[in-house]
Design a protein around this motif. Structure first.
Motif, PDB file in Angstrom:
ATOM      1  N   GLU A  54      78.778  -9.804 -29.241  1.00 16.23           N
ATOM      2  CA  GLU A  54      79.088  -8.927 -30.384  1.00 16.23           C
ATOM      3  C   GLU A  54      78.564  -7.510 -30.175  1.00 16.23           C
ATOM      4  N   GLY A  55      77.803  -7.295 -29.104  1.00 19.79           N
ATOM      5  CA  GLY A  55      77.181  -5.982 -28.882  1.00 19.79           C
ATOM      6  C   GLY A  55      78.052  -5.076 -28.033  1.00 19.79           C
ATOM      7  N   SER A  56      77.882  -3.774 -28.193  1.00 24.96           N
ATOM      8  CA  SER A  56      78.732  -2.843 -27.455  1.00 24.96           C
ATOM      9  C   SER A  56      78.132  -2.458 -26.108  1.00 24.96           C
ATOM     10  N   PHE A  57      76.862  -2.629 -25.905  1.00 25.38           N
ATOM     11  CA  PHE A  57      76.196  -2.074 -24.727  1.00 25.38           C
ATOM     12  C   PHE A  57      75.798  -3.155 -23.708  1.00 25.38           C
ATOM     13  N   SER A  58      75.171  -4.217 -24.234  1.00 30.47           N
ATOM     14  CA  SER A  58      74.564  -5.199 -23.323  1.00 30.47           C
ATOM     15  C   SER A  58      75.596  -5.895 -22.434  1.00 30.47           C
ATOM     16  N   MET A  59      76.810  -6.144 -22.948  1.00 30.01           N
ATOM     17  CA  MET A  59      77.822  -6.803 -22.116  1.00 30.01           C
ATOM     18  C   MET A  59      78.213  -5.908 -20.947  1.00 30.01           C
TER      19      MET A  59
ATOM     20  N   ALA B 176      73.002   4.842 -25.771  1.00 23.18           N
ATOM     21  CA  ALA B 176      71.866   4.434 -24.939  1.00 23.18           C
ATOM     22  C   ALA B 176      71.134   3.294 -25.640  1.00 23.18           C
ATOM     23  N   ARG B 177      70.432   2.484 -24.882  1.00 24.00           N
ATOM     24  CA  ARG B 177      69.648   1.381 -25.462  1.00 24.00           C
ATOM     25  C   ARG B 177      68.299   1.278 -24.760  1.00 24.00           C
ATOM     26  N   GLU B 178      67.333   0.737 -25.504  1.00 25.27           N
ATOM     27  CA  GLU B 178      65.975   0.570 -24.983  1.00 25.27           C
ATOM     28  C   GLU B 178      65.842  -0.791 -24.294  1.00 25.27           C
ATOM     29  N   TYR B 179      65.116  -0.830 -23.186  1.00 26.77           N
ATOM     30  CA  TYR B 179      64.799  -2.109 -22.528  1.00 26.77           C
ATOM     31  C   TYR B 179      63.368  -2.075 -22.019  1.00 26.77           C
ATOM     32  N   SER B 180      62.590  -3.087 -22.393  1.00 29.00           N
ATOM     33  CA  SER B 180      61.224  -3.208 -21.888  1.00 29.00           C
ATOM     34  C   SER B 180      61.257  -3.414 -20.391  1.00 29.00           C
ATOM     35  N   VAL B 181      60.276  -2.910 -19.711  1.00 28.38           N
ATOM     36  CA  VAL B 181      60.211  -3.148 -18.264  1.00 28.38           C
ATOM     37  C   VAL B 181      59.651  -4.552 -18.041  1.00 28.38           C
TER      38      VAL B 181
ATOM     39  N   GLY C 283      62.603 -15.202 -27.262  1.00 33.22           N
ATOM     40  CA  GLY C 283      63.702 -14.793 -26.379  1.00 33.22           C
ATOM     41  C   GLY C 283      63.289 -13.783 -25.335  1.00 33.22           C
ATOM     42  N   THR C 284      64.049 -12.653 -25.268  1.00 31.03           N
ATOM     43  CA  THR C 284      63.758 -11.629 -24.254  1.00 31.03           C
ATOM     44  C   THR C 284      62.441 -10.898 -24.527  1.00 31.03           C
ATOM     45  N   GLY C 285      61.810 -11.171 -25.646  1.00 31.25           N
ATOM     46  CA  GLY C 285      60.502 -10.594 -25.967  1.00 31.25           C
ATOM     47  C   GLY C 285      59.425 -10.973 -24.963  1.00 31.25           C
TER      48      GLY C 285
ATOM     49  N   ILE D  51      64.610  -5.172 -15.471  1.00 33.29           N
ATOM     50  CA  ILE D  51      64.715  -5.439 -16.905  1.00 33.29           C
ATOM     51  C   ILE D  51      65.330  -6.823 -17.084  1.00 33.29           C
ATOM     52  N   LEU D  52      64.954  -7.440 -18.201  1.00 34.72           N
ATOM     53  CA  LEU D  52      65.482  -8.757 -18.555  1.00 34.72           C
ATOM     54  C   LEU D  52      66.499  -8.519 -19.665  1.00 34.72           C
ATOM     55  N   LEU D  53      67.741  -8.880 -19.415  1.00 35.87           N
ATOM     56  CA  LEU D  53      68.819  -8.527 -20.343  1.00 35.87           C
ATOM     57  C   LEU D  53      69.465  -9.770 -20.931  1.00 35.87           C
ATOM     58  N   LYS D  54      69.597  -9.761 -22.265  1.00 34.46           N
ATOM     59  CA  LYS D  54      70.425 -10.788 -22.909  1.00 34.46           C
ATOM     60  C   LYS D  54      71.750 -10.124 -23.262  1.00 34.46           C
ATOM     61  N   THR D  55      72.836 -10.690 -22.785  1.00 30.85           N
ATOM     62  CA  THR D  55      74.145 -10.106 -23.093  1.00 30.85           C
ATOM     63  C   THR D  55      74.644 -10.710 -24.396  1.00 30.85           C
TER      64      THR D  55
HETATM   65  C1  LIG Z   1      61.601  -1.202 -27.735  1.00 33.62           C
HETATM   66  C2  LIG Z   1      62.795  -2.102 -27.466  1.00 33.62           C
HETATM   67  C3  LIG Z   1      62.803  -2.870 -26.297  1.00 33.62           C
HETATM   68  C4  LIG Z   1      63.897  -3.723 -26.038  1.00 33.62           C
HETATM   69  N1  LIG Z   1      63.871  -4.496 -24.908  1.00 33.62           N
HETATM   70  C5  LIG Z   1      64.897  -5.344 -24.653  1.00 33.62           C
HETATM   71  C6  LIG Z   1      64.846  -6.205 -23.498  1.00 33.62           C
HETATM   72  O1  LIG Z   1      63.872  -6.199 -22.728  1.00 33.62           O
HETATM   73  N2  LIG Z   1      65.920  -7.013 -23.281  1.00 33.62           N
HETATM   74  C7  LIG Z   1      67.014  -7.039 -24.126  1.00 33.62           C
HETATM   75  O2  LIG Z   1      67.957  -7.799 -23.856  1.00 33.62           O
HETATM   76  N3  LIG Z   1      67.059  -6.260 -25.231  1.00 33.62           N
HETATM   77  C8  LIG Z   1      66.046  -5.408 -25.508  1.00 33.62           C
HETATM   78  N4  LIG Z   1      66.106  -4.589 -26.618  1.00 33.62           N
HETATM   79  C9  LIG Z   1      67.337  -4.572 -27.419  1.00 33.62           C
HETATM   80  C10 LIG Z   1      68.348  -3.595 -26.767  1.00 33.62           C
HETATM   81  O3  LIG Z   1      67.904  -2.259 -26.935  1.00 33.62           O
HETATM   82  C11 LIG Z   1      69.753  -3.683 -27.398  1.00 33.62           C
HETATM   83  O4  LIG Z   1      69.631  -3.596 -28.795  1.00 33.62           O
HETATM   84  C12 LIG Z   1      70.455  -4.993 -27.034  1.00 33.62           C
HETATM   85  O5  LIG Z   1      70.738  -5.019 -25.612  1.00 33.62           O
HETATM   86  C13 LIG Z   1      71.783  -5.127 -27.796  1.00 33.62           C
HETATM   87  O6  LIG Z   1      72.601  -4.004 -27.562  1.00 33.62           O
HETATM   88  P1  LIG Z   1      74.179  -4.118 -27.868  1.00 33.62           P
HETATM   89  O7  LIG Z   1      74.737  -2.740 -27.993  1.00 33.62           O
HETATM   90  O8  LIG Z   1      74.835  -5.035 -26.894  1.00 33.62           O
HETATM   91  O9  LIG Z   1      74.256  -4.824 -29.269  1.00 33.62           O
HETATM   92  P2  LIG Z   1      73.938  -4.175 -30.701  1.00 33.62           P
HETATM   93  O10 LIG Z   1      75.211  -3.902 -31.389  1.00 33.62           O
HETATM   94  O11 LIG Z   1      72.936  -3.077 -30.555  1.00 33.62           O
HETATM   95  O12 LIG Z   1      73.173  -5.428 -31.363  1.00 33.62           O
HETATM   96  C14 LIG Z   1      73.856  -6.566 -31.843  1.00 33.62           C
HETATM   97  C15 LIG Z   1      72.871  -7.497 -32.523  1.00 33.62           C
HETATM   98  O13 LIG Z   1      72.257  -8.306 -31.509  1.00 33.62           O
HETATM   99  C16 LIG Z   1      70.928  -8.638 -31.887  1.00 33.62           C
HETATM  100  N5  LIG Z   1      70.050  -8.355 -30.712  1.00 33.62           N
HETATM  101  C17 LIG Z   1      69.697  -7.138 -30.174  1.00 33.62           C
HETATM  102  N6  LIG Z   1      68.932  -7.315 -29.077  1.00 33.62           N
HETATM  103  C18 LIG Z   1      68.796  -8.646 -28.907  1.00 33.62           C
HETATM  104  C19 LIG Z   1      68.111  -9.450 -27.936  1.00 33.62           C
HETATM  105  N7  LIG Z   1      67.392  -8.888 -26.927  1.00 33.62           N
HETATM  106  N8  LIG Z   1      68.190 -10.811 -28.072  1.00 33.62           N
HETATM  107  C20 LIG Z   1      68.886 -11.387 -29.072  1.00 33.62           C
HETATM  108  N9  LIG Z   1      69.556 -10.677 -30.026  1.00 33.62           N
HETATM  109  C21 LIG Z   1      69.514  -9.327 -29.947  1.00 33.62           C
HETATM  110  C22 LIG Z   1      70.584  -7.865 -33.109  1.00 33.62           C
HETATM  111  O14 LIG Z   1      70.657  -8.715 -34.234  1.00 33.62           O
HETATM  112  C23 LIG Z   1      71.668  -6.828 -33.187  1.00 33.62           C
HETATM  113  O15 LIG Z   1      71.917  -6.475 -34.504  1.00 33.62           O
HETATM  114  C24 LIG Z   1      65.014  -3.758 -26.923  1.00 33.62           C
HETATM  115  C25 LIG Z   1      64.997  -2.965 -28.090  1.00 33.62           C
HETATM  116  C26 LIG Z   1      63.900  -2.158 -28.352  1.00 33.62           C
HETATM  117  C27 LIG Z   1      63.907  -1.331 -29.626  1.00 33.62           C
END
Ligand SMILES: Cc1cc2nc3c(=O)[nH]c(=O)nc-3n(C[C@H](O)[C@H](O)[C@H](O)COP(=O)(O)OP(=O)(O)OC[C@H]3O[C@@H](n4cnc5c(N)ncnc54)[C@H](O)[C@@H]3O)c2cc1C
Length: 215
Positions: free
Chosen positions: A68-73, A45-50, A111-113, A61-65
């Motif tokens: 290298e990440g496992s969830f956002s893509m 699971a992952r957190e996303y601000s509303v 960024g997505t902040g 939600i505003l998502l950056k894909t």
């Molecule tokens: C309270 C909170 C609110 C969040 N809100 C958002 C949101 O509104 N939108 C959003 O896209 N993500 C947000 N995130 C980050 C989100 O939870 C995931 O971490 C993100 O989508 C990456 O997940 P992943 O499994 O694809 O990559 P992961 O393997 O978890 O992360 C890969 C790497 O990507 C980098 N990263 C993580 N998030 C971002 C990002 N947003 N922009 C640039 N680089 C990043 C970090 O360096 C991280 O180590 C939030 C995190 C928290 C703790």
């Protein structure tokens, strides 16, 4: 409260930035809070601000894909109609009711902040604010039509443009820091640490600096 929602729309803003519009169900949140998303029958699971305002009919939600990440893509690949589990809302990055209209607010995002600030501004459009958004290129601007152009300052770090050239930290060092404002910072931890140091060195009290770290 965890419930099964679904994607009802998708706004593709660039090759790595998407607004996902989710069915809101009976969820009630405060601007600045986040939700936790997961796929049905999976633990990750992952957190996303509303991103949407408190009174809007849907949850956005505003998502950056991140390749290298496992969830956002996977989240970004969802289509309209696909199910998604929502847990929440969570978090304390909310505005203090007595300060919303009585104080000036400076929102500093990387960024997505920008997401919780968009929710604040949609919810409390009459408040007195300025928004500093740190991004790399002009193409990284995120739905600028949502903000009063006089209140939105872009800090563009990787190309020359009509906007301020540099990071949000450069902007804060160059321009006068208001002593009356409440500062709200959201994005990556390096930016939040650097901005906090600049603000505190300028005399801003720690209780007037509010932060939300995404990563
Ligand atoms: C309270 C909170 C609110 C969040 N809100 C958002 C949101 O509104 N939108 C959003 O896209 N993500 C947000 N995130 C980050 C989100 O939870 C995931 O971490 C993100 O989508 C990456 O997940 P992943 O499994 O694809 O990559 P992961 O393997 O978890 O992360 C890969 C790497 O990507 C980098 N990263 C993580 N998030 C971002 C990002 N947003 N922009 C640039 N680089 C990043 C970090 O360096 C991280 O180590 C939030 C995190 C928290 C703790």
């Amino acid at each position: 409260m965890k419930f099964r929602s679904k994607i009802i729309d998708k706004r593709i803003l660039s090759n790595d930035t998407i607004v996902l519009v989710l069915e809101k169900g009976s969820i009630s949140f405060k601007a600045g809070q986040y939700i936790v998303l997961s796929f049905p029958n999976e633990k990750e699971a992952r957190e996303y601000s509303v991103y949407s305002g408190e009174n809007e009919p849907n949850l956005e939600i505003l998502l950056k894909t991140l390749p290298e990440g496992s969830f956002s893509m996977r989240l970004g690949d969802l289509n309209v109609g696909d199910p998604i589990l929502i847990d929440g809302p969570f978090g304390y990055f909310v505005m203090k009711p007595d300060e919303i209209l009585s104080k000036p607010h400076v929102f500093v995002a990387s960024g997505t902040g920008i997401s919780p600030f968009r929710s604040y501004i949609q919810t409390y459009p009459q408040m007195h604010y300025s928004l500093l958004h740190g991004i790399r290129t002009v193409n990284d601007r995120i739905e600028p039509e949502n903000y009063d152009p006089h209140k939105l300052k872009y800090c563009i770090s990787r190309e020359e443009s009509v906007y301020f050239n540099g990071r949000v930290t450069d902007y804060l060092i160059k321009y006068k820091i208001s002593q009356e404002a409440i500062y709200h910072l959201c994005g990556n931890s390096a930016m939040i640490n650097d901005v906090t140091n600049i603000l505190e060195a300028s005399g801003i009290k720690p209780e007037n600096i509010r932060t939300e770290v995404f990563f």
